[in-house]
Design a protein around this motif. Structure first.
Motif, mmCIF file in Angstrom:
data_model
loop_
_atom_site.group_PDB
_atom_site.id
_atom_site.type_symbol
_atom_site.label_atom_id
_atom_site.label_comp_id
_atom_site.label_asym_id
_atom_site.label_seq_id
_atom_site.Cartn_x
_atom_site.Cartn_y
_atom_site.Cartn_z
ATOM 1 N N THR A 180 0.857 -1.184 0.000
ATOM 2 C CA THR A 180 0.000 0.000 0.000
ATOM 3 C C THR A 180 0.893 1.233 0.000
ATOM 4 O OG1 THR A 180 -1.669 -1.225 1.242
ATOM 5 C CG2 THR A 180 -1.895 1.168 1.148
ATOM 6 N N PHE A 181 1.115 1.778 -1.164
ATOM 7 C CA PHE A 181 2.094 2.844 -1.339
ATOM 8 C C PHE A 181 1.822 4.035 -0.427
ATOM 9 C CE2 PHE A 181 5.321 5.154 -3.494
ATOM 10 C CZ PHE A 181 4.857 6.442 -3.695
ATOM 11 N N SER A 182 0.575 4.376 -0.264
ATOM 12 C CA SER A 182 0.235 5.565 0.521
ATOM 13 C C SER A 182 0.603 5.422 1.995
ATOM 14 C CB SER A 182 -1.252 5.872 0.381
ATOM 15 O OG SER A 182 -2.027 4.793 0.884
ATOM 16 N N ARG A 183 0.923 4.244 2.430
ATOM 17 C CA ARG A 183 1.303 4.018 3.825
ATOM 18 C C ARG A 183 2.811 4.095 4.050
ATOM 19 N NH1 ARG A 183 -2.700 -0.848 5.971
ATOM 20 N NH2 ARG A 183 -4.654 0.252 5.573
ATOM 21 N N TYR A 184 3.553 4.345 2.991
ATOM 22 C CA TYR A 184 5.003 4.343 3.109
ATOM 23 C C TYR A 184 5.600 5.739 3.092
ATOM 24 C CZ TYR A 184 4.478 -0.529 1.597
ATOM 25 O OH TYR A 184 4.120 -1.845 1.478
ATOM 26 N N SER A 185 6.521 5.992 4.002
ATOM 27 C CA SER A 185 7.468 7.070 3.795
ATOM 28 C C SER A 185 8.460 6.578 2.755
ATOM 29 C CB SER A 185 8.199 7.405 5.090
ATOM 30 O OG SER A 185 7.322 7.963 6.038
ATOM 31 N N MET A 186 8.921 7.504 1.926
ATOM 32 C CA MET A 186 9.802 7.130 0.826
ATOM 33 C C MET A 186 11.084 7.953 0.869
ATOM 34 S SD MET A 186 8.082 4.788 -0.793
ATOM 35 C CE MET A 186 9.180 4.625 -2.197
ATOM 36 N N ALA A 187 12.125 7.400 0.307
ATOM 37 C CA ALA A 187 13.394 8.122 0.285
ATOM 38 C C ALA A 187 14.229 7.674 -0.912
ATOM 39 C CB ALA A 187 14.178 7.882 1.568
ATOM 40 N N TRP A 188 15.168 8.530 -1.248
ATOM 41 C CA TRP A 188 16.193 8.194 -2.221
ATOM 42 C C TRP A 188 17.547 8.228 -1.510
ATOM 43 C CZ3 TRP A 188 15.454 6.609 -7.190
ATOM 44 C CH2 TRP A 188 14.197 6.826 -7.762
ATOM 45 N N PHE A 189 18.338 7.222 -1.799
ATOM 46 C CA PHE A 189 19.722 7.147 -1.345
ATOM 47 C C PHE A 189 20.605 6.960 -2.581
ATOM 48 C CE2 PHE A 189 19.455 6.567 3.303
ATOM 49 C CZ PHE A 189 18.082 6.405 3.443
ATOM 50 N N ARG A 190 21.880 7.156 -2.398
ATOM 51 C CA ARG A 190 22.809 6.904 -3.505
ATOM 52 C C ARG A 190 24.113 6.337 -2.972
ATOM 53 N NH1 ARG A 190 24.107 13.204 -5.263
ATOM 54 N NH2 ARG A 190 25.335 13.758 -3.404
ATOM 55 N N GLN A 191 24.791 5.615 -3.843
ATOM 56 C CA GLN A 191 26.077 5.034 -3.483
ATOM 57 C C GLN A 191 27.051 5.254 -4.626
ATOM 58 O OE1 GLN A 191 25.868 0.976 -2.153
ATOM 59 N NE2 GLN A 191 27.889 1.080 -1.208
ATOM 60 N N GLY A 192 28.010 6.132 -4.390
ATOM 61 C CA GLY A 192 29.030 6.420 -5.382
ATOM 62 C C GLY A 192 30.133 5.383 -5.358
ATOM 63 N N PRO A 193 30.995 5.392 -6.351
ATOM 64 C CA PRO A 193 32.091 4.419 -6.441
ATOM 65 C C PRO A 193 32.973 4.462 -5.190
ATOM 66 C CG PRO A 193 31.896 5.690 -8.467
ATOM 67 C CD PRO A 193 30.980 6.333 -7.470
ATOM 68 N N GLY A 194 33.104 3.343 -4.526
ATOM 69 C CA GLY A 194 33.950 3.249 -3.346
ATOM 70 C C GLY A 194 33.420 3.966 -2.119
ATOM 71 N N LYS A 195 32.157 4.327 -2.142
ATOM 72 C CA LYS A 195 31.586 5.081 -1.019
ATOM 73 C C LYS A 195 30.471 4.299 -0.344
ATOM 74 C CE LYS A 195 32.494 9.588 -3.146
ATOM 75 N NZ LYS A 195 31.871 10.867 -3.593
ATOM 76 N N GLU A 196 30.153 4.762 0.851
ATOM 77 C CA GLU A 196 29.011 4.211 1.553
ATOM 78 C C GLU A 196 27.715 4.742 0.939
ATOM 79 O OE1 GLU A 196 31.177 1.917 3.915
ATOM 80 O OE2 GLU A 196 29.034 2.153 4.340
ATOM 81 N N ARG A 197 26.655 3.996 1.119
ATOM 82 C CA ARG A 197 25.355 4.479 0.681
ATOM 83 C C ARG A 197 24.955 5.674 1.537
ATOM 84 N NH1 ARG A 197 20.773 0.122 -0.749
ATOM 85 N NH2 ARG A 197 22.671 -0.683 -1.744
ATOM 86 N N GLU A 198 24.497 6.736 0.896
ATOM 87 C CA GLU A 198 24.175 7.950 1.627
ATOM 88 C C GLU A 198 22.774 8.440 1.298
ATOM 89 O OE1 GLU A 198 26.796 11.154 0.550
ATOM 90 O OE2 GLU A 198 26.092 11.218 -1.522
ATOM 91 N N PHE A 199 22.220 9.130 2.267
ATOM 92 C CA PHE A 199 20.886 9.700 2.143
ATOM 93 C C PHE A 199 20.895 10.861 1.175
ATOM 94 C CE2 PHE A 199 16.779 11.137 3.369
ATOM 95 C CZ PHE A 199 16.844 12.510 3.545
ATOM 96 N N VAL A 200 19.840 10.941 0.363
ATOM 97 C CA VAL A 200 19.675 12.062 -0.557
ATOM 98 C C VAL A 200 18.468 12.917 -0.164
ATOM 99 C CG1 VAL A 200 19.307 12.768 -2.952
ATOM 100 C CG2 VAL A 200 20.746 10.772 -2.443
#
Length: 127
Positions: free
Chosen positions: A28-48
């Motif tokens: 149920t999409f409307s029940r979710y908070s949503m986010a985008w993260f990214r992971q660059g080369p050799g880096k940790e995944r980070e919040f966007v």
């Protein structure tokens, strides 16, 4: 089973714009908070950026404020990431994430705060 599918990645040049999409199925999409993260080369995944269930609360990483924007369409079960004035440091795999929350919750910026993840879409920005 909840599934997230990102699309829209590509190869761009500095200053270009790009819009990513993430479609959610099996929940149920409307029940979710949503986010985008990214992971660059050799880096940790980070919040966007994140967005609350209603879309009224958005949180941005300092590095993208003023250039990126998140939005959602609950009818289409889709969250978007609009990226403008892209820089080479934006080169990364971009992941969308979802977490069931109460209506008034402020979305978290930590990876551990999201239960469901997509497979990612590659964005490459060349100088």
């Amino acid at each position: 089973q909840v599934q997230l599918a990102e699309s829209g990645g590509g190869l761009l040049q500095v200053g270009d714009s790009l819009k990513l999409s993430c479609v959610v199925s099996g929940g149920t999409f409307s029940r979710y908070s949503m986010a985008w993260f990214r992971q660059g080369p050799g880096k940790e995944r980070e919040f966007v950026v994140s967005i609350s269930r209603s879309g009224g609360n958005k949180e941005y990483a300092d590095s993208v404020k003023g250039r990126f924007d998140i939005s959602r369409n609950n009818d289409k079960k889709t969250v978007y990431l609009q990226m403008d004035y892209l820089k080479p440091e934006a080169t990364a795999v971009y992941y969308c994430a979802a977490e069931p929350t109460i209506l008034t919750a402020t979305p978290t910026s930590t990876t551990s705060g999201y239960r469901y993840w997509g497979q990612g879409t590659q964005v490459t920005v060349s100088a």
